[in-house]
Design a protein around this motif. Structure first.
Motif, PDB file in Angstrom:
ATOM      1  N   LEU A  64      -4.764 -66.330  55.292  1.00 24.53           N
ATOM      2  CA  LEU A  64      -5.352 -67.606  54.926  1.00 24.53           C
ATOM      3  C   LEU A  64      -5.700 -68.403  56.182  1.00 24.53           C
ATOM      4  O   LEU A  64      -5.158 -68.150  57.257  1.00 24.53           O
ATOM      5  CB  LEU A  64      -4.371 -68.397  54.068  1.00 24.53           C
ATOM      6  CG  LEU A  64      -4.098 -67.847  52.668  1.00 24.53           C
ATOM      7  CD1 LEU A  64      -2.943 -68.610  52.036  1.00 24.53           C
ATOM      8  CD2 LEU A  64      -5.316 -67.943  51.779  1.00 24.53           C
ATOM      9  N   GLU A  67      -2.771 -73.700  58.406  1.00 22.92           N
ATOM     10  CA  GLU A  67      -2.356 -74.887  57.689  1.00 22.92           C
ATOM     11  C   GLU A  67      -1.453 -75.735  58.580  1.00 22.92           C
ATOM     12  O   GLU A  67      -0.610 -75.204  59.297  1.00 22.92           O
ATOM     13  CB  GLU A  67      -1.607 -74.527  56.401  1.00 22.92           C
ATOM     14  CG  GLU A  67      -2.468 -73.807  55.372  1.00 22.92           C
ATOM     15  CD  GLU A  67      -1.708 -73.519  54.084  1.00 22.92           C
ATOM     16  OE1 GLU A  67      -0.580 -74.030  53.964  1.00 22.92           O
ATOM     17  OE2 GLU A  67      -2.232 -72.796  53.237  1.00 22.92           O
ATOM     18  N   SER A  69       1.115 -78.950  58.127  1.00 20.96           N
ATOM     19  CA  SER A  69       1.809 -79.689  57.092  1.00 20.96           C
ATOM     20  C   SER A  69       1.468 -81.176  57.146  1.00 20.96           C
ATOM     21  O   SER A  69       1.470 -81.794  58.206  1.00 20.96           O
ATOM     22  CB  SER A  69       3.321 -79.496  57.260  1.00 20.96           C
ATOM     23  OG  SER A  69       4.033 -80.250  56.302  1.00 20.96           O
ATOM     24  N   GLN A  72      -4.868 -83.543  56.682  1.00 19.81           N
ATOM     25  CA  GLN A  72      -6.153 -83.299  56.038  1.00 19.81           C
ATOM     26  C   GLN A  72      -7.187 -83.094  57.139  1.00 19.81           C
ATOM     27  O   GLN A  72      -7.122 -83.738  58.184  1.00 19.81           O
ATOM     28  CB  GLN A  72      -6.547 -84.475  55.138  1.00 19.81           C
ATOM     29  CG  GLN A  72      -6.687 -85.802  55.859  1.00 19.81           C
ATOM     30  CD  GLN A  72      -6.910 -86.962  54.914  1.00 19.81           C
ATOM     31  OE1 GLN A  72      -6.633 -86.877  53.727  1.00 19.81           O
ATOM     32  NE2 GLN A  72      -7.417 -88.070  55.444  1.00 19.81           N
ATOM     33  N   TYR A  73      -8.126 -82.157  56.935  1.00 13.56           N
ATOM     34  CA  TYR A  73      -9.116 -81.895  57.972  1.00 13.56           C
ATOM     35  C   TYR A  73     -10.488 -81.685  57.377  1.00 13.56           C
ATOM     36  O   TYR A  73     -10.636 -81.286  56.217  1.00 13.56           O
ATOM     37  CB  TYR A  73      -8.733 -80.693  58.850  1.00 13.56           C
ATOM     38  CG  TYR A  73      -7.634 -79.815  58.346  1.00 13.56           C
ATOM     39  CD1 TYR A  73      -7.831 -78.894  57.328  1.00 13.56           C
ATOM     40  CD2 TYR A  73      -6.369 -79.896  58.908  1.00 13.56           C
ATOM     41  CE1 TYR A  73      -6.812 -78.092  56.878  1.00 13.56           C
ATOM     42  CE2 TYR A  73      -5.333 -79.104  58.463  1.00 13.56           C
ATOM     43  CZ  TYR A  73      -5.569 -78.198  57.438  1.00 13.56           C
ATOM     44  OH  TYR A  73      -4.545 -77.406  56.990  1.00 13.56           O
ATOM     45  N   LYS A 113       2.808 -70.303  64.317  1.00 17.70           N
ATOM     46  CA  LYS A 113       1.582 -71.017  63.986  1.00 17.70           C
ATOM     47  C   LYS A 113       0.371 -70.137  64.272  1.00 17.70           C
ATOM     48  O   LYS A 113       0.293 -69.458  65.294  1.00 17.70           O
ATOM     49  CB  LYS A 113       1.501 -72.307  64.804  1.00 17.70           C
ATOM     50  CG  LYS A 113       2.736 -73.189  64.676  1.00 17.70           C
ATOM     51  CD  LYS A 113       2.596 -74.436  65.517  1.00 17.70           C
ATOM     52  CE  LYS A 113       3.921 -75.159  65.622  1.00 17.70           C
ATOM     53  NZ  LYS A 113       4.910 -74.415  66.413  1.00 17.70           N
ATOM     54  N   PRO A 431     -11.770 -72.616  59.789  1.00 15.13           N
ATOM     55  CA  PRO A 431     -11.505 -72.555  58.354  1.00 15.13           C
ATOM     56  C   PRO A 431     -12.740 -72.224  57.529  1.00 15.13           C
ATOM     57  O   PRO A 431     -12.643 -71.570  56.502  1.00 15.13           O
ATOM     58  CB  PRO A 431     -10.986 -73.961  58.028  1.00 15.13           C
ATOM     59  CG  PRO A 431     -10.470 -74.482  59.318  1.00 15.13           C
ATOM     60  CD  PRO A 431     -11.341 -73.885  60.386  1.00 15.13           C
TER      61      PRO A 431
END
Length: 509
Positions: A64, A67, A69, A72-73, A113, A431
């Motif tokens: 995926l 991410e 935590s 918002q992007y 990460k 992303p």
């Protein structure tokens, strides 16, 4: 005895023997059947009772997008990044390239990460480029990264503060003037998962004081240490004039101590005592002593100088205490950040290490009081994450490093401002690109099929459903959804039938 009597006696004895035989045979058969069941239950489990292996998903196992935590992007185009073209990209490139030394050294190490491993590719490209032109440096970032607006979930902007390296007067020995000790890490300070001689212990999590071989208790807090709990153990590396100087050095995480003989001692963060950091400025605001809009490090220092008793009580509200270690740096070198490389004034930032990776570029844009306390200066600059701090928490939270000395302290002490954060993500972790490779769900059934096979709960459906068949005038009654049959119970296989006993007289009725 008469012949009829003999026959009756023979038949009577035969019947009694037959019944006894039947009882014995039945008991034997039941015992054998019980033994067979016990054996099968422990050695030959029926196939229908065996554990069913987990069914594999029909979709490919693709990673995926990364991410963060609580963040918002929003993917952006470079033309949407305000002030991007006006920055000094060459200065940012040199700072990023310095970070790559640490990134390349950790290549292959475990990094939870997703961004950690992806930085190795831009660093590989930067290693082969000795750039001296700003336009080429700008092109490097645009070709290897994608801009991503980032902020805390539900908030439009991030938040920045500033920090610096204090330059303080001190002494190597205690005198009447210099009587505030600067401590190195005590030998009885213990952090789980780390050796006691590890360099730069973490600045978060519990810290213990080791008593004997096994007993662990929380370490002393600031008040206890100031009262002399660890004094006289040879832990003093230097002595300062004012406890406020020590407090600010601990808040900044590094310091330069100038001695009377002209030499300089460089100190860096080494460990803390396990208590959370409490901002003394926030306490002064809550008590109504200094207005929020006027708060700065200079205001805090002025109030502490004028109120020594109140300053002692205020310091103890911050129970956290920092221990230092000596570092071999010259006066020309900048302080070393948590990444392990010297910081760059105006280009290095401290971030939340639990969320971000050292070496990540962040473009920070907005207005800051750089030139003076009341003058807002347009600030649009590409910064590199190279440090961290216990008070730096969140996805769009940064501490801007401004260098060493009083002027750097004045500038950094004024900063408490919201700013726009644009995170530069390596292209192979974009992303938008990664999201396009993810499998889509199965196609939704047509409206006709959905009407013919309504997805309702069979337990709640007590009546038949009716629907009109498209293209026909008559109405067709359609039964409600039929529940699945109850799973067939596991049935033990029947035992083998007994063979009939030959030449056995039957009991007459």
């Amino acid at each position: 005895m008469a012949p009829e009597a003999r026959i009756k006696l023979f038949l009577k004895n035969s019947a009694t023997a037959f019944c006894a035989g039947v009882v014995v045979l039945s008991a034997f058969s039941l015992g054998a059947e019980a033994a067979r069941r016990h054996y099968r239950s422990h050695h030959h489990r029926p196939p229908q009772l065996a554990a069913t292996p987990p069914r594999a998903l029909p979709y490919p196992q693709l990673p995926l997008p990364f991410e963060i935590s609580g963040a918002q992007y929003l993917p952006l185009a470079w033309t949407d990044v305000k002030g991007w073209s006006d920055d000094d990209h060459l200065a940012a490139y040199k700072t990023f390239r310095a970070s790559c030394k640490s990134v390349n050294a950790q290549n292959g190490a475990s990094e939870p990460k997703a961004l950690g491993a992806s930085l190795s590719e831009p660093c590989r490209v930067a290693k082969s480029l000795e750039l001296s032109d700003d336009a080429k440096a700008k092109t490097f970032f645009e070709e290897n990264f994608a801009p991503l607006r980032i902020s805390r979930l539900g908030e439009p902007d991030g938040f920045v503060t500033g920090y610096y390296e204090p330059v303080l007067e001190g002494s190597r020995t205690q005198t009447d003037v210099y009587n505030v000790p600067v401590y190195r890490r005590p030998s009885n300070l213990f952090v789980r998962g780390y050796k006691q001689d590890s360099v730069s212990l973490p600045n978060k999590g519990p810290v213990y004081r080791k008593i004997g071989r096994r007993k662990l208790v929380p370490y002393y807090d600031r008040g206890e240490i100031e009262d002399g709990k660890i004094a006289g153990r040879g832990l003093e590396v230097a002595w300062l004039k004012d406890p406020t100087d020590l407090l600010f050095a601990q808040i900044q995480g590094s310091a330069r101590i100038k001695f009377e003989d002209g030499t300089t001692l460089r100190l860096n963060y080494d460990a803390y005592n396990g208590y959370p950091y409490t901002a003394v400025g926030r306490i002064l605001i809550e008590r109504g002593i200094i207005p929020k809009e006027e708060m700065s490090m200079q205001k805090i220092r002025e109030w502490m100088t004028q109120n020594p008793d109140g300053a002692k009580e205020l310091r103890r509200q911050n129970r956290a205490y920092i221990f230092f270690r000596e570092v071999n740096l010259s006066d020309k070198d900048e302080a070393v950040g948590a990444q392990g490389i010297p910081l760059t004034a105006g280009r290095s930032i401290a971030v939340d290490k639990s969320l971000h990776v050292y070496g990540t570029p962040f473009f920070i844009e907005g207005e800051l009081p750089i030139e003076s306390e009341r003058t807002k200066t347009s600030f649009h600059r590409l910064m590199i994450a190279q440090d961290t701090g216990s008070a730096i928490i969140g996805p769009a939270r940064a501490d801007l490093y401004f260098g060493a000395g009083q002027e750097a302290g004045r500038v950094s002490g004024r900063l408490r401002h919201p700013m726009h954060f644009v995170m530069l993500v390596p292209k192979d972790l974009d992303p938008s690109v990664r999201g396009a490779r993810l499998p889509v769900p199965d196609p939704r059934p047509s409206e006709k099929i959905a009407k013919l096979f309504p997805q309702t709960d069979p337990a709640k459906t007590g009546t038949a459903a009716a629907a009109a068949t498209p293209g026909k005038s008559e109405t067709v009654a359609i039964a409600g959804p039929v529940p699945l049959p109850v799973p067939r119970p596991a049935i033990e296989p029947a035992s083998e039938p007994r063979r009939p006993v030959k030449n056995r007289p039957h009991r007459q009725q």
